[in-house]
Motif scaffolding. Structure first.
Motif, short mmCIF file in Angstrom:
data_model
loop_
_atom_site.label_atom_id
_atom_site.label_comp_id
_atom_site.label_asym_id
_atom_site.label_seq_id
_atom_site.Cartn_x
_atom_site.Cartn_y
_atom_site.Cartn_z
N THR A 170 0.79 1.18 1.35
CA THR A 170 1.03 1.21 2.80
C THR A 170 0.16 0.20 3.52
O THR A 170 -0.81 -0.31 2.96
CB THR A 170 0.75 2.64 3.34
OG1 THR A 170 1.07 2.71 4.72
CG2 THR A 170 -0.72 3.01 3.13
N GLU A 171 0.49 -0.11 4.76
CA GLU A 171 -0.29 -1.08 5.54
C GLU A 171 -1.66 -0.53 5.89
O GLU A 171 -2.66 -1.26 5.90
CB GLU A 171 0.44 -1.44 6.83
CG GLU A 171 1.68 -2.28 6.65
CD GLU A 171 2.28 -2.70 7.97
OE1 GLU A 171 1.52 -3.18 8.84
OE2 GLU A 171 3.49 -2.53 8.16
N VAL A 172 -1.71 0.74 6.21
CA VAL A 172 -2.96 1.41 6.58
C VAL A 172 -3.04 2.74 5.84
O VAL A 172 -2.08 3.52 5.85
CB VAL A 172 -3.05 1.66 8.10
CG1 VAL A 172 -4.32 2.43 8.45
CG2 VAL A 172 -3.01 0.36 8.87
N ALA A 173 -4.16 2.99 5.18
CA ALA A 173 -4.36 4.25 4.47
C ALA A 173 -5.74 4.80 4.80
O ALA A 173 -6.71 4.06 4.91
CB ALA A 173 -4.22 4.04 2.96
N VAL A 174 -5.82 6.12 4.95
CA VAL A 174 -7.09 6.78 5.27
C VAL A 174 -7.39 7.80 4.18
O VAL A 174 -6.53 8.61 3.82
CB VAL A 174 -7.02 7.49 6.64
CG1 VAL A 174 -8.34 8.21 6.93
CG2 VAL A 174 -6.69 6.50 7.74
#
Length: 280
Positions: free
Chosen positions: A65-69
């Motif tokens: 994904t583009e952003v992962a937390v």
């Protein structure tokens, strides 16, 4: 036709100008309740956060994904982990993962009770220490919103923090009216081009329909009748170009970016040659 502006002729940096404009519109702290990132993945129906029990799981989660937390908690039922879950529920479009695996923590160089945000656009990572008792779901949500830069990020009072702190030195603005019937197609092409410059240029959307953004048009000496327009700049020295186009195309954007990158490379090469010539 592109209009070149020499660095420093306007008396201040592009990013500083944009940031000041946003401060007059809304403070980052006051606008942290929502995100206008230009490209969000579809909200997942999967229960969040996703448990990451192995290094392979964690790597696949980050790269997918583009952003992962990811929240790293020794005790997944701790109060800090509960605040993490609450924040995850408030941001359905951002994937949240949770790991208690010592192997995963060691592999990613993470400390226990830490939340890490991974982003693809500039291959960067931001960490938040959850040991501070003042960090709750609200502050964690703000942390994610401020740092969730994507392949195309809409510039607003929240994302401005992440934009200012990005390691990428080249920024490309698409200045356009989001209310235009042509906006979805423009964004599709802009997004497709952003994929080609991942890790090199930060692609930013700026909505000209907002009255508060009229000062940005003025800064670049643009009129609404000239839009859509592209503005590219090199953050260290504020060297920049502006290109007005009838419509956005992948070819137009690529050509504009490549010409600017080539010019900056020639400028860098000349600056390196100068000391050598002086020694001779």
């Amino acid at each position: 036709m592109a209009r070149r502006r020499q660095a420093g002729t306007m008396g201040t940096s592009v990013l500083l100008c944009l940031f000041v404009i946003l401060l007059t519109r809304c403070s980052p702290a006051g606008c942290a309740g929502g995100s206008d990132s230009a490209s969000h993945s579809t909200a997942s129906t999967t229960e969040k956060p996703i448990l990451l029990n192995s290094i392979a799981d964690a790597e696949a989660f980050i790269s997918g994904t583009e952003v992962a937390v990811i929240g790293f908690f020794q005790d997944p039922q701790s109060p800090e982990a509960e605040q993490f879950r609450l924040a995850a529920a408030q941001i359905p479009e951002v994937p949240f993962g949770l790991s208690s695996s010592a192997a995963v923590l060691s592999h990613l160089g993470a400390s226990a009770n830490t939340v890490a945000l991974f982003r693809r656009v500039d291959n960067d990572r931001r960490d938040l220490d959850m040991n501070n008792r003042e960090v709750d779901a609200k502050k964690l949500t703000r942390f994610v919103r401020m740092n969730e830069l994507r392949l195309v990020t809409e510039y607003n009072p929240v994302t401005s923090i992440g934009v200012m702190q990005s390691s990428l030195q080249f920024n490309l603005l698409l200045i356009t009216d989001k209310m235009s019937p042509n906006h979805p197609e423009r964004m599709r092409k802009f997004q497709a081009t952003a994929e080609l410059y991942k890790g090199k240029i930060l692609f930013i959307l700026l909505d000209s329909n907002l009255k508060s953004n009229e000062r940005v048009l003025s800064y670049f000496q643009l009129k609404k009748s000239q839009l859509p327009a592209l503005a590219i700049f090199h953050t260290p020295d504020d060297e920049h170009d502006v290109l007005t186009v009838d419509e956005i195309s992948i070819e137009h954007v690529q050509d504009f970016c490549n010409r600017f990158l080539q010019r900056m490379q020639k400028k860098e090469d000349k600056s390196e040659e100068k000391p050598l010539n002086e020694e001779l």
